[in-house]
Design a protein around this motif. Structure first.
Motif, mmCIF file in Angstrom:
data_model
loop_
_atom_site.group_PDB
_atom_site.id
_atom_site.type_symbol
_atom_site.label_atom_id
_atom_site.label_comp_id
_atom_site.label_asym_id
_atom_site.label_seq_id
_atom_site.Cartn_x
_atom_site.Cartn_y
_atom_site.Cartn_z
ATOM 1 N N TYR A 135 45.135 83.711 -32.074
ATOM 2 C CA TYR A 135 45.867 82.856 -33.011
ATOM 3 C C TYR A 135 46.707 83.699 -33.964
ATOM 4 O O TYR A 135 46.446 84.877 -34.184
ATOM 5 C CB TYR A 135 44.895 81.991 -33.821
ATOM 6 C CG TYR A 135 44.057 81.073 -32.953
ATOM 7 C CD1 TYR A 135 44.637 79.992 -32.290
ATOM 8 C CD2 TYR A 135 42.691 81.290 -32.783
ATOM 9 C CE1 TYR A 135 43.865 79.143 -31.491
ATOM 10 C CE2 TYR A 135 41.924 80.460 -31.996
ATOM 11 C CZ TYR A 135 42.518 79.392 -31.349
ATOM 12 O OH TYR A 135 41.758 78.566 -30.555
ATOM 13 N N ARG A 136 47.692 83.068 -34.575
ATOM 14 C CA ARG A 136 48.574 83.760 -35.518
ATOM 15 C C ARG A 136 47.839 84.115 -36.812
ATOM 16 O O ARG A 136 46.777 83.569 -37.117
ATOM 17 C CB ARG A 136 49.789 82.874 -35.848
ATOM 18 C CG ARG A 136 49.449 81.588 -36.612
ATOM 19 C CD ARG A 136 50.731 80.937 -37.130
ATOM 20 N NE ARG A 136 50.513 79.619 -37.687
ATOM 21 C CZ ARG A 136 50.088 79.364 -38.937
ATOM 22 N NH1 ARG A 136 49.800 80.371 -39.754
ATOM 23 N NH2 ARG A 136 49.950 78.123 -39.361
ATOM 24 N N HIS B 96 44.659 72.470 -32.185
ATOM 25 C CA HIS B 96 45.788 72.558 -33.113
ATOM 26 C C HIS B 96 46.100 73.980 -33.579
ATOM 27 O O HIS B 96 46.928 74.178 -34.457
ATOM 28 C CB HIS B 96 45.535 71.659 -34.331
ATOM 29 C CG HIS B 96 45.389 70.209 -33.975
ATOM 30 N ND1 HIS B 96 46.425 69.474 -33.460
ATOM 31 C CD2 HIS B 96 44.318 69.378 -34.048
ATOM 32 C CE1 HIS B 96 46.009 68.232 -33.232
ATOM 33 N NE2 HIS B 96 44.740 68.150 -33.571
ATOM 34 N N GLU C 251 47.735 77.693 -33.499
ATOM 35 C CA GLU C 251 49.017 78.235 -33.046
ATOM 36 C C GLU C 251 48.813 79.660 -32.537
ATOM 37 O O GLU C 251 48.289 80.511 -33.259
ATOM 38 C CB GLU C 251 50.023 78.233 -34.198
ATOM 39 C CG GLU C 251 50.373 76.839 -34.711
ATOM 40 C CD GLU C 251 51.289 76.900 -35.922
ATOM 41 O OE1 GLU C 251 52.224 77.726 -35.912
ATOM 42 O OE2 GLU C 251 51.054 76.139 -36.885
#
Length: 296
Positions: free
Chosen positions: A111-112, A123, A125
């Motif tokens: 994930y970021r 959900h 990113e």
């Protein structure tokens, strides 16, 4: 016939723990690694034979990311994950009676950098950069195999905390030598999981045949770096800790041949799918985890 578990890359901190625990649970355990006495990665027939009638295949193989990201190490990190997963997939396909469950390690680093909201399986990113590229390639290799008789689960594992190994040793050393203050801004999130919960989650997923796909393996209560270091100091009864600004971390990382991403990236990961499925964490809070790891 004894139930059988095959652990690939089972010589590290997590793998050694899982081997011991699975043996205590009555499993016959086979290890695939480069170590003498284990099934070699070159032994195609040996791997296939171990996988026949296995209840679980757990793949943890991969070169440590605790190194400098030069070209040689990058290739080693990437290839050690994708190539071993490919070997296992081909062996599963070759089985007459393949494993009922194939659990492949992945990483919450996929994930970021997130300080604005938590990342869930649905959900979250996906980020960018080398570590993310590795995670994506690892999962893509894993899910590229169509193995109808084998349930596939990828574990996006957060930073693992446990006694006697992993990140706890350097963190405890920092605190012990008075360097247990905030690292960088201190606001970056620290998602973590207790070693015992990794076993708990694997057994939970084993027992829930309806579950497959990607799961975040992290405590439901991540903290920020400031809170992490404060909890560590309290657990170790240290009343002070000098902070380490980002520039100092960069210098230190060069000296000890690692990358500051391991400390400065904000990993804010929530185990939404596990909670929805009803898994109850043995150590849901950092204080509870540290009380077990660092007994008073």
């Amino acid at each position: 016939m004894k139930q059988k578990v095959v652990i690939a890359g089972g010589t590290g901190f997590i793998g050694t723990y899982l081997e011991n625990q699975c043996k205590q649970l009555g499993y016959e355990v086979f290890i695939i690694s480069r170590r003498a006495g284990h099934i070699s990665w070159d032994d195609t027939n040996g791997i296939r034979e171990a996988l026949e009638h296995a209840d679980m295949l757990i793949n943890l193989a991969g070169k440590s990311v605790n190194c400098r990201y030069n070209a040689k190490n990058k290739a080693g990190i990437m290839n050690s994950r994708t190539e071993t997963t490919m070997i296992l997939g081909q062996a599963v396909l070759a089985c007459e009676h393949p494993p009922a469950l194939w659990i492949n390690s992945s990483t919450a680093t996929i994930y970021r950098h997130a300080e604005d909201r938590p990342m869930t399986e649905v959900h979250g990113e996906i980020g960018s950069g080398f570590s993310v590229d590795v995670a994506k390639a690892w999962e893509q290799t894993f899910f590229s195999f169509s193995v109808p008789q084998t349930r596939q689960i990828a574990l996006r594992i957060a930073i693992v905390l446990g006694q006697g190994g992993g990140v706890m040793i350097p963190y405890q050393n920092l605190v012990r030598f008075g360097l247990g203050g905030i690292q960088g801004p201190g606001s970056q999130k620290f998602s973590w999981i207790h070693l015992h919960d990794i076993l708990g989650i694997i057994l939970f997923l084993r027992d829930h045949a309806e579950l497959s796909g990607v799961f975040n393996v992290s405590s439901p209560n991540p903290v920020n770096n400031r809170e992490l270091m404060q909890e560590l100091r309290q657990a170790m009864k240290m009343h002070f800790g000098l902070p380490a600004p980002a520039w100092m971390l960069e210098m230190g990382a060069g000296v000890i041949q690692t990358e500051t991403e391991l400390i400065l990236k904000s990993r804010w990961v929530i185990p939404e799918r596990l909670e929805q499925a009803g898994y109850h964490f043995k150590y849901p809070t950092l204080k509870e985890a540290l009380n077990e790891i660092i007994p008073s």
